[in-house]
Motif scaffolding. Sequence first.
Motif, mmCIF file in Angstrom:
data_model
loop_
_atom_site.group_PDB
_atom_site.id
_atom_site.type_symbol
_atom_site.label_atom_id
_atom_site.label_comp_id
_atom_site.label_asym_id
_atom_site.label_seq_id
_atom_site.Cartn_x
_atom_site.Cartn_y
_atom_site.Cartn_z
ATOM 1 N N ILE A 146 1.454 8.342 7.269
ATOM 2 C CA ILE A 146 0.635 9.520 7.551
ATOM 3 C C ILE A 146 -0.248 9.272 8.773
ATOM 4 O O ILE A 146 -0.434 10.147 9.622
ATOM 5 N N LEU A 147 -0.773 8.057 8.889
ATOM 6 C CA LEU A 147 -1.665 7.710 9.994
ATOM 7 C C LEU A 147 -0.915 7.336 11.270
ATOM 8 O O LEU A 147 -1.512 7.258 12.340
ATOM 9 N N GLY A 148 0.395 7.070 11.144
ATOM 10 C CA GLY A 148 1.187 6.736 12.321
ATOM 11 C C GLY A 148 1.093 5.293 12.758
ATOM 12 O O GLY A 148 1.236 4.980 13.940
ATOM 13 N N VAL A 149 0.841 4.379 11.797
ATOM 14 C CA VAL A 149 0.844 2.955 12.112
ATOM 15 C C VAL A 149 2.039 2.309 11.428
ATOM 16 O O VAL A 149 2.694 2.920 10.582
ATOM 17 N N VAL A 150 2.331 1.061 11.803
ATOM 18 C CA VAL A 150 3.491 0.374 11.234
ATOM 19 C C VAL A 150 3.354 0.297 9.714
ATOM 20 O O VAL A 150 2.337 -0.175 9.185
ATOM 21 N N ALA A 151 4.379 0.774 9.011
ATOM 22 C CA ALA A 151 4.327 0.864 7.547
ATOM 23 C C ALA A 151 4.883 -0.397 6.908
ATOM 24 O O ALA A 151 6.047 -0.455 6.521
ATOM 25 N N ASP A 152 4.035 -1.415 6.783
ATOM 26 C CA ASP A 152 4.465 -2.662 6.157
ATOM 27 C C ASP A 152 3.913 -2.826 4.745
ATOM 28 O O ASP A 152 4.161 -3.827 4.080
ATOM 29 N N GLY A 153 3.136 -1.823 4.268
ATOM 30 C CA GLY A 153 2.600 -1.881 2.911
ATOM 31 C C GLY A 153 1.395 -2.775 2.747
ATOM 32 O O GLY A 153 0.950 -3.009 1.623
ATOM 33 N N ILE A 154 0.845 -3.276 3.851
ATOM 34 C CA ILE A 154 -0.326 -4.166 3.797
ATOM 35 C C ILE A 154 -1.480 -3.509 4.541
ATOM 36 O O ILE A 154 -1.378 -3.220 5.741
ATOM 37 N N PHE A 155 -2.565 -3.254 3.860
ATOM 38 C CA PHE A 155 -3.744 -2.604 4.454
ATOM 39 C C PHE A 155 -4.513 -3.673 5.234
ATOM 40 O O PHE A 155 -5.423 -4.323 4.721
ATOM 41 N N GLY A 156 -4.116 -3.856 6.494
ATOM 42 C CA GLY A 156 -4.730 -4.858 7.345
ATOM 43 C C GLY A 156 -5.689 -4.238 8.349
ATOM 44 O O GLY A 156 -6.033 -3.051 8.256
ATOM 45 N N PRO A 157 -6.092 -5.008 9.364
ATOM 46 C CA PRO A 157 -7.071 -4.529 10.347
ATOM 47 C C PRO A 157 -6.633 -3.281 11.106
ATOM 48 O O PRO A 157 -7.461 -2.406 11.389
ATOM 49 N N LEU A 158 -5.337 -3.160 11.463
ATOM 50 C CA LEU A 158 -4.884 -1.994 12.213
ATOM 51 C C LEU A 158 -4.948 -0.726 11.354
ATOM 52 O O LEU A 158 -5.331 0.345 11.836
ATOM 53 N N THR A 159 -4.575 -0.861 10.083
ATOM 54 C CA THR A 159 -4.673 0.287 9.180
ATOM 55 C C THR A 159 -6.132 0.664 8.952
ATOM 56 O O THR A 159 -6.493 1.848 8.949
ATOM 57 N N ASP A 160 -6.977 -0.349 8.798
ATOM 58 C CA ASP A 160 -8.412 -0.103 8.635
ATOM 59 C C ASP A 160 -8.971 0.662 9.831
ATOM 60 O O ASP A 160 -9.724 1.642 9.670
ATOM 61 N N GLN A 161 -8.576 0.237 11.036
ATOM 62 C CA GLN A 161 -9.042 0.917 12.247
ATOM 63 C C GLN A 161 -8.545 2.362 12.288
ATOM 64 O O GLN A 161 -9.307 3.278 12.637
ATOM 65 N N SER B 107 -15.327 13.951 10.599
ATOM 66 C CA SER B 107 -16.735 13.987 10.165
ATOM 67 C C SER B 107 -16.929 13.455 8.748
ATOM 68 O O SER B 107 -17.752 13.966 7.979
ATOM 69 N N LEU B 108 -16.155 12.415 8.407
ATOM 70 C CA LEU B 108 -16.316 11.752 7.121
ATOM 71 C C LEU B 108 -17.156 10.491 7.291
ATOM 72 O O LEU B 108 -17.380 10.022 8.414
ATOM 73 N N HIS B 109 -17.618 9.929 6.183
ATOM 74 C CA HIS B 109 -18.318 8.647 6.241
ATOM 75 C C HIS B 109 -17.334 7.575 6.710
ATOM 76 O O HIS B 109 -16.266 7.398 6.114
ATOM 77 N N VAL B 110 -17.657 6.887 7.773
ATOM 78 C CA VAL B 110 -16.742 5.919 8.381
ATOM 79 C C VAL B 110 -16.942 4.550 7.735
ATOM 80 O O VAL B 110 -17.861 3.795 8.097
ATOM 81 N N ASP B 111 -16.075 4.233 6.763
ATOM 82 C CA ASP B 111 -16.162 2.935 6.104
ATOM 83 C C ASP B 111 -14.801 2.262 5.934
ATOM 84 O O ASP B 111 -14.704 1.145 5.425
ATOM 85 N N GLY B 112 -13.707 2.956 6.361
ATOM 86 C CA GLY B 112 -12.376 2.372 6.244
ATOM 87 C C GLY B 112 -11.806 2.413 4.840
ATOM 88 O O GLY B 112 -10.713 1.903 4.602
ATOM 89 N N VAL B 113 -12.526 3.019 3.909
ATOM 90 C CA VAL B 113 -12.078 3.102 2.513
ATOM 91 C C VAL B 113 -11.463 4.479 2.262
ATOM 92 O O VAL B 113 -12.093 5.505 2.533
ATOM 93 N N VAL B 114 -10.244 4.503 1.751
ATOM 94 C CA VAL B 114 -9.561 5.760 1.471
ATOM 95 C C VAL B 114 -9.863 6.155 0.034
ATOM 96 O O VAL B 114 -9.153 5.805 -0.913
ATOM 97 N N GLY B 115 -10.982 6.875 -0.112
ATOM 98 C CA GLY B 115 -11.394 7.375 -1.410
ATOM 99 C C GLY B 115 -11.050 8.847 -1.542
ATOM 100 O O GLY B 115 -10.280 9.396 -0.741
ATOM 101 N N PRO B 116 -11.633 9.527 -2.529
ATOM 102 C CA PRO B 116 -11.273 10.929 -2.801
ATOM 103 C C PRO B 116 -11.446 11.875 -1.617
ATOM 104 O O PRO B 116 -10.584 12.723 -1.378
ATOM 105 N N LYS B 117 -12.551 11.761 -0.861
ATOM 106 C CA LYS B 117 -12.793 12.694 0.240
ATOM 107 C C LYS B 117 -11.805 12.483 1.381
ATOM 108 O O LYS B 117 -11.283 13.445 1.958
#
Length: 291
Positions: free
Chosen positions: A18-33, A43-53
Amino acid sequence: MILKLGSKGEEVKVLQFILGVVADGIFGPLTDQAVRVFQFRNSLHVDGVVGPKTQALLGSITTDLEEKENVLVDINIRRNHLPSSEYFTEKTEKHWLFLHHTAGWHNPYQTINIWAKDRIGKIATEFVIGGQSVKGGDNKFDGDIVQAFPDGCYAWHLGACSRDTHKKSVGIEICNFGSIKNGKTYAGVVADQSQVVELDKTFRGNKFWHKYSDKQLEATKELILYIANRDSIDPTKGLVELIHTKGADAFDHYDPYKVDTNKGLWSHTNVRKDKVDVFPQQELIDMLLSL
């Protein structure tokens, strides 16, 4: 379900597509970014956590992949990157996707290695898809997808479009010898008859061609959908639209200006009269219409 740095699994793969990054199944630094960029832009809270919002704006993250049209998580992309001097390291957004074939042998690694050693400048495509040996008997590389340089970078691969189209396009090379004349390739090699296809009518002066294999066509479709997802390119625009109105003649349609001004999926033949890649094999047409 909350996804964050260190998470692993199918849910992470779907998130990455969905984000358009390499899909290796590991939530690493690139996915976090990528998550943080998405959060900032929405305009969401920027914390790198994929929660409900964050999930609410991304769409439901689910492992039921059948519900997600054109999401592919099992594509296997191998890497054989060129030296950085052989491509442009500037990263650009992408709006076009072009299909080529190499008019060469079946080994995609060899194709990239030749680009690395030539002296003709930064000419390459991001991806090369391996094939069958035209002599027969060697299918080791058939359908292999190999990346020649990192995501977002580019090299010259068109020759006739605007500089902007070069910079903002992705190229796929399908290993293929092109036209077959008197049973031989342009290199004088006798082609295995099982790999020769006869078109219903001539294409750019030739009726017999080195056939795209089933595995190549399957890999090409997977890769087109992967790139479409990664770079937000609509593969049903451009060449596919022309196929609906012109049939096989769409591949012979030459109009660089039309290509420059219409984003989507195209063939190299649409911007070069002197090129024959790719050619309108029926199985290729059927695959493109299925996108």
